[in-house]
Design a protein around this motif. Structure first.
Motif, PDB file in Angstrom:
ATOM      1  N   PHE A 114      44.841 -50.741 -54.218  1.00 43.00           N
ATOM      2  CA  PHE A 114      45.746 -49.599 -54.092  1.00 43.00           C
ATOM      3  C   PHE A 114      45.211 -48.598 -53.071  1.00 43.00           C
ATOM      4  O   PHE A 114      44.122 -48.067 -53.223  1.00 43.00           O
ATOM      5  CB  PHE A 114      45.909 -48.943 -55.463  1.00 43.00           C
ATOM      6  N   GLN A 115      45.965 -48.374 -51.994  1.00 45.01           N
ATOM      7  CA  GLN A 115      45.651 -47.402 -50.936  1.00 45.01           C
ATOM      8  C   GLN A 115      44.372 -47.748 -50.162  1.00 45.01           C
ATOM      9  O   GLN A 115      43.796 -46.890 -49.505  1.00 45.01           O
ATOM     10  CB  GLN A 115      45.527 -45.986 -51.521  1.00 45.01           C
ATOM     11  N   GLU A 116      43.969 -48.986 -50.168  1.00 45.66           N
ATOM     12  CA  GLU A 116      42.733 -49.360 -49.471  1.00 45.66           C
ATOM     13  C   GLU A 116      42.949 -49.406 -47.962  1.00 45.66           C
ATOM     14  O   GLU A 116      43.983 -49.891 -47.473  1.00 45.66           O
ATOM     15  CB  GLU A 116      42.236 -50.730 -49.950  1.00 45.66           C
ATOM     16  N   VAL A 117      41.967 -48.901 -47.227  1.00 42.62           N
ATOM     17  CA  VAL A 117      41.958 -48.919 -45.765  1.00 42.62           C
ATOM     18  C   VAL A 117      40.542 -49.264 -45.312  1.00 42.62           C
ATOM     19  O   VAL A 117      39.564 -48.828 -45.932  1.00 42.62           O
ATOM     20  CB  VAL A 117      42.374 -47.549 -45.177  1.00 42.62           C
ATOM     21  N   ASP A 118      40.427 -50.028 -44.249  1.00 43.19           N
ATOM     22  CA  ASP A 118      39.121 -50.286 -43.640  1.00 43.19           C
ATOM     23  C   ASP A 118      38.786 -49.078 -42.769  1.00 43.19           C
ATOM     24  O   ASP A 118      39.223 -48.979 -41.623  1.00 43.19           O
ATOM     25  CB  ASP A 118      39.176 -51.564 -42.805  1.00 43.19           C
ATOM     26  N   PHE A 119      38.024 -48.144 -43.314  1.00 35.54           N
ATOM     27  CA  PHE A 119      37.786 -46.882 -42.618  1.00 35.54           C
ATOM     28  C   PHE A 119      36.875 -47.041 -41.407  1.00 35.54           C
ATOM     29  O   PHE A 119      36.954 -46.257 -40.462  1.00 35.54           O
ATOM     30  CB  PHE A 119      37.218 -45.843 -43.588  1.00 35.54           C
ATOM     31  N   GLN A 120      36.017 -48.040 -41.413  1.00 33.69           N
ATOM     32  CA  GLN A 120      35.186 -48.275 -40.233  1.00 33.69           C
ATOM     33  C   GLN A 120      36.064 -48.640 -39.045  1.00 33.69           C
ATOM     34  O   GLN A 120      35.836 -48.168 -37.927  1.00 33.69           O
ATOM     35  CB  GLN A 120      34.175 -49.389 -40.512  1.00 33.69           C
ATOM     36  N   SER A 121      37.079 -49.456 -39.280  1.00 36.08           N
ATOM     37  CA  SER A 121      37.995 -49.821 -38.196  1.00 36.08           C
ATOM     38  C   SER A 121      38.911 -48.666 -37.823  1.00 36.08           C
ATOM     39  O   SER A 121      39.206 -48.450 -36.645  1.00 36.08           O
ATOM     40  CB  SER A 121      38.838 -51.038 -38.613  1.00 36.08           C
ATOM     41  N   PHE A 122      39.361 -47.913 -38.834  1.00 36.32           N
ATOM     42  CA  PHE A 122      40.331 -46.853 -38.593  1.00 36.32           C
ATOM     43  C   PHE A 122      39.707 -45.652 -37.886  1.00 36.32           C
ATOM     44  O   PHE A 122      40.272 -45.115 -36.937  1.00 36.32           O
ATOM     45  CB  PHE A 122      40.953 -46.416 -39.924  1.00 36.32           C
ATOM     46  N   PHE A 123      38.548 -45.214 -38.354  1.00 36.64           N
ATOM     47  CA  PHE A 123      37.904 -44.022 -37.799  1.00 36.64           C
ATOM     48  C   PHE A 123      36.757 -44.349 -36.852  1.00 36.64           C
ATOM     49  O   PHE A 123      36.247 -43.462 -36.177  1.00 36.64           O
ATOM     50  CB  PHE A 123      37.329 -43.157 -38.923  1.00 36.64           C
ATOM     51  N   GLY A 124      36.307 -45.587 -36.833  1.00 38.25           N
ATOM     52  CA  GLY A 124      35.022 -45.911 -36.247  1.00 38.25           C
ATOM     53  C   GLY A 124      34.878 -45.622 -34.766  1.00 38.25           C
ATOM     54  O   GLY A 124      35.854 -45.438 -34.047  1.00 38.25           O
ATOM     55  N   PRO A 125      33.643 -45.572 -34.305  1.00 37.23           N
ATOM     56  CA  PRO A 125      33.387 -45.326 -32.882  1.00 37.23           C
ATOM     57  C   PRO A 125      34.109 -46.285 -31.954  1.00 37.23           C
ATOM     58  O   PRO A 125      34.348 -45.955 -30.789  1.00 37.23           O
ATOM     59  CB  PRO A 125      31.861 -45.493 -32.782  1.00 37.23           C
ATOM     60  N   SER A 126      34.490 -47.454 -32.465  1.00 37.50           N
ATOM     61  CA  SER A 126      35.203 -48.411 -31.614  1.00 37.50           C
ATOM     62  C   SER A 126      36.556 -47.872 -31.157  1.00 37.50           C
ATOM     63  O   SER A 126      37.119 -48.357 -30.176  1.00 37.50           O
ATOM     64  CB  SER A 126      35.412 -49.731 -32.375  1.00 37.50           C
ATOM     65  N   THR A 127      37.087 -46.872 -31.860  1.00 41.74           N
ATOM     66  CA  THR A 127      38.365 -46.278 -31.441  1.00 41.74           C
ATOM     67  C   THR A 127      38.194 -45.419 -30.195  1.00 41.74           C
ATOM     68  O   THR A 127      39.165 -45.111 -29.515  1.00 41.74           O
ATOM     69  CB  THR A 127      38.952 -45.397 -32.555  1.00 41.74           C
ATOM     70  N   LYS A 128      36.968 -44.973 -29.935  1.00 45.55           N
ATOM     71  CA  LYS A 128      36.605 -44.141 -28.778  1.00 45.55           C
ATOM     72  C   LYS A 128      37.276 -42.776 -28.793  1.00 45.55           C
ATOM     73  O   LYS A 128      37.253 -42.071 -27.790  1.00 45.55           O
ATOM     74  CB  LYS A 128      36.925 -44.866 -27.451  1.00 45.55           C
ATOM     75  N   ALA A 129      37.876 -42.380 -29.886  1.00 46.67           N
ATOM     76  CA  ALA A 129      38.534 -41.079 -29.924  1.00 46.67           C
ATOM     77  C   ALA A 129      38.694 -40.556 -31.342  1.00 46.67           C
ATOM     78  O   ALA A 129      39.532 -39.722 -31.598  1.00 46.67           O
ATOM     79  CB  ALA A 129      39.900 -41.150 -29.257  1.00 46.67           C
ATOM     80  N   MET A 130      37.895 -41.048 -32.261  1.00 47.27           N
ATOM     81  CA  MET A 130      37.981 -40.566 -33.639  1.00 47.27           C
ATOM     82  C   MET A 130      36.609 -40.036 -34.063  1.00 47.27           C
ATOM     83  O   MET A 130      36.158 -39.042 -33.532  1.00 47.27           O
ATOM     84  CB  MET A 130      38.494 -41.660 -34.566  1.00 47.27           C
ATOM     85  N   ALA A 131      35.960 -40.706 -34.978  1.00 48.34           N
ATOM     86  CA  ALA A 131      34.698 -40.190 -35.511  1.00 48.34           C
ATOM     87  C   ALA A 131      33.502 -40.639 -34.681  1.00 48.34           C
ATOM     88  O   ALA A 131      33.494 -41.721 -34.107  1.00 48.34           O
ATOM     89  CB  ALA A 131      34.521 -40.647 -36.957  1.00 48.34           C
ATOM     90  N   LYS A 132      32.472 -39.780 -34.646  1.00 53.13           N
ATOM     91  CA  LYS A 132      31.215 -40.171 -34.027  1.00 53.13           C
ATOM     92  C   LYS A 132      30.504 -41.231 -34.859  1.00 53.13           C
ATOM     93  O   LYS A 132      29.809 -42.094 -34.322  1.00 53.13           O
ATOM     94  CB  LYS A 132      30.289 -38.950 -33.898  1.00 53.13           C
ATOM     95  N   ARG A 133      30.709 -41.152 -36.175  1.00 57.91           N
ATOM     96  CA  ARG A 133      30.018 -42.082 -37.070  1.00 57.91           C
ATOM     97  C   ARG A 133      30.846 -42.221 -38.339  1.00 57.91           C
ATOM     98  O   ARG A 133      31.433 -41.254 -38.825  1.00 57.91           O
ATOM     99  CB  ARG A 133      28.617 -41.544 -37.400  1.00 57.91           C
ATOM    100  N   VAL A 134      30.912 -43.419 -38.883  1.00 55.63           N
ATOM    101  CA  VAL A 134      31.598 -43.679 -40.154  1.00 55.63           C
ATOM    102  C   VAL A 134      30.633 -44.454 -41.038  1.00 55.63           C
ATOM    103  O   VAL A 134      30.126 -45.509 -40.640  1.00 55.63           O
ATOM    104  CB  VAL A 134      32.896 -44.496 -39.951  1.00 55.63           C
ATOM    105  N   GLU A 135      30.345 -43.936 -42.226  1.00 57.78           N
ATOM    106  CA  GLU A 135      29.427 -44.616 -43.128  1.00 57.78           C
ATOM    107  C   GLU A 135      29.981 -44.611 -44.549  1.00 57.78           C
ATOM    108  O   GLU A 135      30.708 -43.699 -44.950  1.00 57.78           O
ATOM    109  CB  GLU A 135      28.046 -43.957 -43.103  1.00 57.78           C
ATOM    110  N   ARG A 136      29.610 -45.616 -45.290  1.00 51.96           N
ATOM    111  CA  ARG A 136      30.036 -45.771 -46.679  1.00 51.96           C
ATOM    112  C   ARG A 136      28.799 -45.668 -47.563  1.00 51.96           C
ATOM    113  O   ARG A 136      27.790 -46.338 -47.306  1.00 51.96           O
ATOM    114  CB  ARG A 136      30.718 -47.136 -46.852  1.00 51.96           C
ATOM    115  N   ILE A 137      28.864 -44.845 -48.591  1.00 57.83           N
ATOM    116  CA  ILE A 137      27.712 -44.658 -49.484  1.00 57.83           C
ATOM    117  C   ILE A 137      27.904 -45.542 -50.710  1.00 57.83           C
ATOM    118  O   ILE A 137      28.693 -45.231 -51.608  1.00 57.83           O
ATOM    119  CB  ILE A 137      27.565 -43.183 -49.903  1.00 57.83           C
TER     120      ILE A 137
END
Length: 569
Positions: A114-137
């Motif tokens: 339910f509501q799952e998203v791959d946040f590394q892909s969505f926000f990750g540095p590979s987007t070149k215009a989103m987050a500087k870093r994405v980490e999961r604890i």
């Protein structure tokens, strides 16, 4: 070490980083963190917002205003994707920010839960215009490490956003870890050899020009920049929507280098033989579509000073690239010795004279002042200049309406100790209203927002947030019944072909009153001053609606003039 659940430890780590206010929309995925805010409510406030985009804009505005990462909390899926607009804004604006996202439990991961998203892909540095870093604890014992690293990453180099993903089951684990100490930005100092080369380039120059802006500036850095400019008598322009970097009242100020640039200033930058870009990344808006400085190799000699090594020589091949934080760069520059006489005194004086001349309103051909909606906008901005406190925070979203304050309002800004402009270089609509509310909530200063009708309705719901949490702002809403910027471009490219840019609007004053703001409509220029003074005295936030003729579309031309010029092509 005391045992408590991981959600409480998250909040304790935020407090250890100096966070006093966090913004967000609650979600069941991070109930344990919300309980931590309750447990520590005397030390940190959770500002409940009405939409995650508004919450993320508030956090981004807080990051701009304070220089420390603004914090936003949202739930998975729809919450995180709504918040992405604030993350993108923080990235392009070089603003420190930390987004905490409650996520599906580890036992459900990778099943499209339910509501799952791959946040590394969505926000990750590979987007070149989103987050500087994405980490999961995944391990609650490492929460202090991840929080400290998020703040360090957001602050160091080119400031920007970091996303931390918090699995729901991890947040309920019992843990005895302790927060790590507050992280401070690392100062990257200029190479002494590079400073000697910079001085030599200055000595060889006849027409130098400084463009200042970008993230990472402090009042001390702005003051040091001013002393450097004074020592070398350098004309200074502020980069797009960083108009408070250099005092607009200073005799060396040459104007803002952005959308709607003064044509004389644009010509001057093209004629310069040396451009010192201190802080900005020299993006599309600051360079007028990469024309003021031609990419990849400008005609002018270029010295680019930036906190990020990755930014230097990425778009422009500089004659001298210097990696340095703004505090360190400005302090190095202010002690750079200047010769007793400089050949460009007249050049600098003329640049400021051009700026002063651009402050004089120009008559817009074809406008009849007696017609409904023909408001004297330069006069309105002059009244803002007269009555707003010198430390007032001015905010705006995206739209032609912002051009009035961009051209005519003069910021004292950082050199006087306060950041006074919050505006999205990314050009995100809906930024101004939540940014103004956040500015007032976290600083207590007067917050003034200029908005368009389309822009306001992107995040007008956050007026409820202001009222709930005891904040207020003054909003001037220019209502011309259209997405004005798009209509302007339509008339320029496809004259008389109106499509998709017209708006049917609500009663904005009634809407604002329903939220708990005071509201009134002003239809005559001469009535605006009294309305503004009432707003400044009011204990509540105030919306002042100004019905504006579609013809009053830019500071330099009417909509009809733009259409007619296009038809003649």
């Amino acid at each position: 070490m005391a045992q408590r659940n991981a959600g409480h430890l998250i909040v304790e780590c935020l407090i250890a980083q100096g966070v006093e206010v966090a913004f967000g929309v609650p979600g069941e995925s991070y109930l344990a963190v919300l309980d931590g805010f309750h447990q520590h409510r005397e030390q940190i406030r959770f500002i409940t917002c009405r939409q995650e985009g508004g919450a993320a804009f508030m956090a981004e505005a807080h990051g701009k205003l304070s220089g420390r990462p603004g914090v936003c909390l949202v739930t998975r899926g729809p919450g995180a994707t709504n918040a992405s607009i604030g993350v993108h804004t923080a990235f392009q604006d070089s603003t420190p920010m930390v987004l905490l996202v409650g996520d599906v439990g580890s036992d459900f991961r990778d099943r499209e839960a339910f509501q799952e998203v791959d946040f590394q892909s969505f926000f990750g540095p590979s987007t070149k215009a989103m987050a500087k870093r994405v980490e999961r604890i995944d391990d609650a014992r490492r929460i202090p490490e991840y929080i400290a690293r998020a703040f360090a990453t957001a602050l160091n180099g080119r400031p920007g956003p970091v996303v931390l993903v918090l699995p729901e089951d991890m947040l309920t684990q019992s843990v005895d870890a302790e927060p790590l100490p507050r992280v401070e930005a690392v100062q990257a100092w200029s190479d002494p050899g590079a400073l000697r080369d910079l001085r030599q380039l200055l000595l060889q120059s006849q027409r130098p020009f400084v463009i200042a802006g970008g993230g990472g500036w402090t009042p001390q850095a702005a003051q040091a920049l001013q002393r450097f400019a004074e020592n070398w008598q350098l004309p200074v322009g502020n980069a797009f929507r960083f108009q408070d970097t250099f005092d607009n009242h200073h005799p060396l100020y040459a104007g803002d280098v952005g959308i709607g640039i003064n044509p004389r200033l644009a010509a001057r930058i093209r004629e310069a033989d040396l451009v010192l870009a201190i802080g900005p990344r020299l993006g599309e808006m600051t360079t007028s579509g990469y024309t003021l400085l031609e990419a990849p190799r400008p005609r002018q000699k270029l010295v680019h000073i930036h906190a990020s090594a990755e930014e230097l020589n990425r778009v422009y091949q500089a004659d001298l690239a210097i990696q340095s934080s703004m505090n360190a760069a400005a302090r190095s520059l202010e002690v750079l010795s200047a010769p007793p006489s400089l050949p460009w005194a007249d050049w600098a004086a003329a640049a400021h004279a051009d700026y002063e001349a651009n402050l004089q309103p120009q008559a817009l051909a074809g406008l009849d002042p007696s017609q409904p909606g023909v408001i004297d906008m330069p006069a309105v901005v002059a009244l803002l200049q007269q009555h707003l406190p010198a430390d007032a925070v001015l905010t705006n979203g995206a739209g032609n309406f912002a051009s009035w304050v961009h051209r005519y309002f003069r910021h004292f800004g950082l050199a006087r100790g306060h950041k006074t402009q919050l505006a999205p270089t990314v050009g995100a609509m809906g930024y101004g209203v939540p940014a103004g509310i956040a500015a007032n909530l976290v600083s207590g200063r007067v917050a003034f927002t200029i908005a368009g009708d389309g822009d306001f309705l992107m995040n007008g719901q956050e007026l409820a947030t202001a009222v709930q949490h005891g904040g207020k702002s003054i909003i001037v809403l220019l209502n011309n019944g259209m997405y004005g910027t798009i209509r302007m471009h339509q008339e320029r490219e496809y004259p008389s072909h109106v499509s998709g840019s017209s708006l049917s609007n609500p009663d904005f004053c009634a809407l604002a009153r329903a939220y708990g703001y005071a509201a009134e409509q002003v239809t005559r220029t001469e009535d605006f001053e009294a309305a503004l003074l009432r707003a400044l005295r009011c204990e509540r936030g105030t919306l002042i609606e100004i019905p504006l003729s579609p013809e009053v579309i830019t500071t330099r031309a009417t909509l009809s003039a733009i259409r007619e010029a296009a038809l003649k092509r």
